[in-house]
Design a protein around this motif. Structure first.
Motif, short mmCIF file in Angstrom:
data_model
loop_
_atom_site.label_atom_id
_atom_site.label_comp_id
_atom_site.label_asym_id
_atom_site.label_seq_id
_atom_site.Cartn_x
_atom_site.Cartn_y
_atom_site.Cartn_z
N LYS A 2 0.81 -1.22 0.00
CA LYS A 2 0.00 0.00 0.00
C LYS A 2 0.85 1.27 0.00
O LYS A 2 0.43 2.30 -0.51
N MET A 3 2.03 1.19 0.60
CA MET A 3 2.91 2.34 0.69
C MET A 3 4.20 2.07 -0.07
O MET A 3 4.51 0.92 -0.39
N ALA A 4 4.95 3.12 -0.35
CA ALA A 4 6.26 2.93 -0.97
C ALA A 4 7.18 2.27 0.06
O ALA A 4 7.17 2.62 1.24
N ASN A 5 7.98 1.32 -0.38
CA ASN A 5 8.92 0.62 0.50
C ASN A 5 10.19 1.46 0.63
O ASN A 5 11.01 1.51 -0.28
N LEU A 6 10.36 2.08 1.80
CA LEU A 6 11.47 3.00 2.01
C LEU A 6 12.59 2.41 2.86
O LEU A 6 13.44 3.15 3.38
N THR A 7 12.63 1.09 2.98
CA THR A 7 13.71 0.45 3.73
C THR A 7 15.07 0.77 3.14
O THR A 7 16.05 0.98 3.86
N ALA A 8 15.16 0.81 1.81
CA ALA A 8 16.43 1.12 1.16
C ALA A 8 16.90 2.53 1.52
O ALA A 8 18.10 2.77 1.67
N LEU A 9 15.98 3.47 1.66
CA LEU A 9 16.35 4.83 2.07
C LEU A 9 16.97 4.81 3.45
O LEU A 9 18.01 5.46 3.68
N LEU A 10 16.38 4.08 4.38
CA LEU A 10 16.93 3.98 5.73
C LEU A 10 18.35 3.43 5.68
O LEU A 10 19.26 3.97 6.33
N ALA A 11 18.57 2.38 4.91
CA ALA A 11 19.89 1.76 4.82
C ALA A 11 20.92 2.73 4.24
O ALA A 11 22.05 2.85 4.73
N LEU A 12 20.55 3.42 3.20
CA LEU A 12 21.48 4.34 2.53
C LEU A 12 21.80 5.55 3.40
O LEU A 12 22.94 6.04 3.41
N LEU A 13 20.82 6.05 4.14
CA LEU A 13 21.06 7.18 5.03
C LEU A 13 22.00 6.79 6.17
O LEU A 13 22.88 7.57 6.56
N ILE B 101 4.43 16.58 3.50
CA ILE B 101 5.36 15.54 3.12
C ILE B 101 5.16 15.16 1.66
O ILE B 101 4.02 15.10 1.18
N VAL B 102 6.25 14.96 0.96
CA VAL B 102 6.19 14.60 -0.46
C VAL B 102 6.66 13.16 -0.59
O VAL B 102 7.83 12.85 -0.38
N LEU B 103 5.74 12.25 -0.91
CA LEU B 103 6.06 10.85 -1.06
C LEU B 103 5.74 10.39 -2.48
O LEU B 103 4.91 11.01 -3.16
N PRO B 104 6.38 9.32 -2.95
CA PRO B 104 6.09 8.84 -4.31
C PRO B 104 4.65 8.38 -4.45
O PRO B 104 4.13 7.65 -3.60
N VAL B 105 4.03 8.83 -5.52
CA VAL B 105 2.65 8.40 -5.80
C VAL B 105 2.67 6.99 -6.37
O VAL B 105 1.87 6.13 -5.99
N ASP B 106 3.59 6.75 -7.28
CA ASP B 106 3.78 5.42 -7.85
C ASP B 106 4.60 4.59 -6.87
O ASP B 106 5.69 4.97 -6.46
N LYS B 107 4.05 3.44 -6.46
CA LYS B 107 4.71 2.61 -5.43
C LYS B 107 5.62 1.54 -6.04
O LYS B 107 6.14 0.69 -5.31
N SER B 108 5.84 1.56 -7.33
CA SER B 108 6.68 0.55 -7.96
C SER B 108 8.13 0.69 -7.50
O SER B 108 8.55 1.73 -6.97
N ALA B 109 8.91 -0.36 -7.70
CA ALA B 109 10.32 -0.33 -7.32
C ALA B 109 11.07 0.77 -8.06
O ALA B 109 11.91 1.47 -7.48
N THR B 110 10.76 0.94 -9.34
CA THR B 110 11.45 1.96 -10.15
C THR B 110 11.16 3.35 -9.65
O THR B 110 12.07 4.17 -9.43
N ALA B 111 9.87 3.67 -9.44
CA ALA B 111 9.49 5.00 -8.98
C ALA B 111 10.00 5.27 -7.56
O ALA B 111 10.44 6.37 -7.24
#
Length: 318
Positions: free
Chosen positions: A101-112, A275-285
């Protein structure tokens, strides 16, 4: 001639105790649970008994002693990783749910976290039907999975977040996870992979729960059954099962240190504004949005920035 690693393990006496339903079942001791799960991982339990054990535990639910024993066996089933030398303990991010349902932001946490100089290990599954897996987002960001423990260690030593699949990290546990496709339901291993500590030295585990009963069970586990020398843990309600803070409204985070439990971050009362979050929840977006955050074009969600700050502080203190 049989050896302890090949001798069949008759499990009827265990099934008799744990298979009496949610109210009538009895829990195993930590040592009995360790012995049983070791035999299960070594393939010494027959398929019929293995199915009975997994379903019985699914119905009964794991006690703290059982989880502790299972985890003792699980962590002993593969060679531990070595953390890179430095001023910070590694942060462990399990990723076995993905997002729908939401964008998966786990990668953002790891990179930060990696950008702050904290060694980061993400482990999980390469994909999950119907969901966007962290591995897929990382791939879109040009981050391929490590194929071996040595590759994961080298990535962390180079200051990069390392992602490794459970198949490469702990093959015996990966097999136990795969039984979900046979039985149709999850088993205790799905909990174990989310709380295990795969390093030889101390590390910070990021742990999430979905069902309220796991909040209490895991809270008791981290305050009574964990060796403090293994490091600390942060526990929070999962964001669709992932351990990254909810970008819309941050969750409460409990910190476990030396068997003491402290509320580290209070649950957000109001949703984050503007807050500005991705509308498209795909991996690419999602990957494109994460790249824009890392460039500074889009602000980091406050809840995730707070999570990064607290993780960095705790990891450096260890």
């Amino acid at each position: 001639m049989t050896t302890p690693h090949t001798t069949p393990y008759p499990a009827a006496h265990i099934i008799k105790e744990i298979g009496r339903g949610k109210k009538g079942a009895r829990s195993m001791s930590r040592e009995d649970a360790r012995e049983l799960y070791t035999a299960m991982l070594d393939g010494r339990v027959s398929d019929l008994e293995l199915g009975g054990i997994l379903l019985a535990m699914r119905i009964k639910g794991e006690s703290v002693e059982e989880i502790a024993g299972f985890l003792d066996a699980a962590e002993a089933s593969f060679a531990p990783l070595r953390a890179p030398a430095g001023s910070s303990a590694p942060v462990i991010i399990p990723s076995y749910n993905g997002a729908r349902k939401m964008a998966n932001l786990t990668a953002l946490l790891a990179l930060l976290l990696a950008r702050e100089g904290v060694p980061v290990l993400v482990h999980g599954v390469p994909h999950d039907p119907g969901r966007v897996a962290t591995a897929e987002v990382l791939a879109e960001l040009g981050i391929a999975p490590a194929c071996t423990h040595a590759e994961a260690e080298a990535l962390m030593a180079a200051g990069k977040p390392a992602f490794i699949t459970i198949d490469a990290l702990a093959p015996k546990l990966a097999h136990m996870l795969s039984l979900r496709r046979v039985l149709g339901v999850r088993n205790s291993t799905h909990t174990l992979v989310k709380i295990m500590q795969p390093f030889a030295g101390p590390a910070l585990r990021l742990v999430s729960y979905t069902h309220p009963e796991y909040l209490e069970m895991l809270g008791e586990y981290f305050t009574t059954a964990v060796d403090p020398a293994r490091g600390d843990a942060f526990l929070m309600r999962g964001t669709e099962g992932e351990t990254v803070a909810n970008a819309n409204k941050g969750q409460k985070i409990d910190w476990f240190h030396n068997h003491e439990r402290t509320v580290l971050v209070e649950k957000a009362v109001e949703a984050e504004e503007n807050i500005v979050l991705p509308v498209d929840k795909s991996a690419t977006a999602t990957a494109e949005w994460i790249a824009s955050v890392l460039r500074g074009d889009v602000p980091i969600p406050a809840s995730i920035a707070e999570q990064v700050a607290q993780c960095t502080k705790a990891a450096r203190a260890m």
